[in-house]
Design a protein around this motif. Sequence first.
Motif, PDB file in Angstrom:
ATOM      1  N   GLU A   1      -2.189   5.208   0.671  1.00 12.20           N
ATOM      2  CA  GLU A   1      -3.514   4.645   0.921  1.00 12.20           C
ATOM      3  C   GLU A   1      -4.127   3.990  -0.322  1.00 12.20           C
ATOM      4  O   GLU A   1      -5.356   3.812  -0.404  1.00 12.20           O
ATOM      5  CB  GLU A   1      -4.470   5.714   1.472  1.00 12.20           C
ATOM      6  CG  GLU A   1      -3.990   6.300   2.816  1.00 12.20           C
ATOM      7  CD  GLU A   1      -4.986   7.265   3.412  1.00 12.20           C
ATOM      8  OE1 GLU A   1      -5.944   7.664   2.715  1.00 12.20           O
ATOM      9  OE2 GLU A   1      -4.808   7.635   4.585  1.00 12.20           O
TER      10      GLU A   1
ATOM     11  N   GLU B   1       0.846  -1.185   0.000  1.00 15.37           N
ATOM     12  CA  GLU B   1       0.000   0.000   0.000  1.00 15.37           C
ATOM     13  C   GLU B   1       0.883   1.236   0.000  1.00 15.37           C
ATOM     14  O   GLU B   1       1.879   1.307   0.731  1.00 15.37           O
ATOM     15  CB  GLU B   1      -0.919   0.005   1.218  1.00 15.37           C
ATOM     16  CG  GLU B   1      -2.013   1.061   1.133  1.00 15.37           C
ATOM     17  CD  GLU B   1      -3.025   0.923   2.261  1.00 15.37           C
ATOM     18  OE1 GLU B   1      -4.212   0.709   1.964  1.00 15.37           O
ATOM     19  OE2 GLU B   1      -2.611   1.034   3.435  1.00 15.37           O
TER      20      GLU B   1
ATOM     21  N   ALA C   1      -3.558   0.560  -3.084  1.00 23.83           N
ATOM     22  CA  ALA C   1      -2.843  -0.685  -3.341  1.00 23.83           C
ATOM     23  C   ALA C   1      -1.972  -0.532  -4.585  1.00 23.83           C
ATOM     24  O   ALA C   1      -2.399   0.026  -5.595  1.00 23.83           O
ATOM     25  CB  ALA C   1      -3.837  -1.826  -3.548  1.00 23.83           C
TER      26      ALA C   1
END
Length: 250
Positions: free
Chosen positions: A37, A34, A39
Amino acid sequence: MLVEKDFKHFQAGRPKREILEDVQWRGDFIISTEHDEEAVAIISYGLCRESLLTTEVVENTPHEIEESLWAIFVADRFVKFILPPKGDGKQQEVNDFSWYLQSLKFEPVELAAMQKEVMSRPETPSQTDPGLTAAFLILKGAGAVPHQANYEKNRELRNQFNAARLEIGMNMAEVESIFGQEKPLKSGELESGPFRIYGSNESFNTIYPLHFSNILVLYQQGKVSGVYSLNPGADWYQQLQHRFSDLPEK
């Protein structure tokens, strides 16, 4: 490996799962984590003169990757292909993905243009060495040359332990259901939380880029926070300790 018919699937903004389904989940998974915030996932693909998209093994015929490219996915959508950074050989901590995340700033590579450049390169002259040919025949008789059974079993493990199917934020039960309820090869604790290594201790005499990988999964607060692809083999954990400075000794 990617061939020209695959190129159309990698359109900026397309969901990762759609693309991977279109290319039959091919690709060598590198990492996911991550960042800001969102992926991030990186999957490696090879461009070559010959397609390896067949289970038939052509004996004594090299299939050389001419160029390796990283496909970058952010927020589960395709962003770009890049030329991967050169490794520095330094140890890192397991939760430090900074070396990989630098690639988010790299200039994109256009697949069709790169394939055209690859195909324009002069081929390495083919030379027949009677000694090597004799050695190959000896290895073939001894069973040391790749054969179909190796590839079939290896393909099963590649499909079973395909880390591209994992998503940041999954819980441990979801991860283990994807891997067929297999028990981890190794479990341990880091300061940030537990880790699990999934895969197999088997190793096959196959073309290297096609060999299956073991998977290191990091958890924080019960959720997947990072994933790495690992080399298998008899000494895989020793190799891992050389790669990461903070893994437990046993």
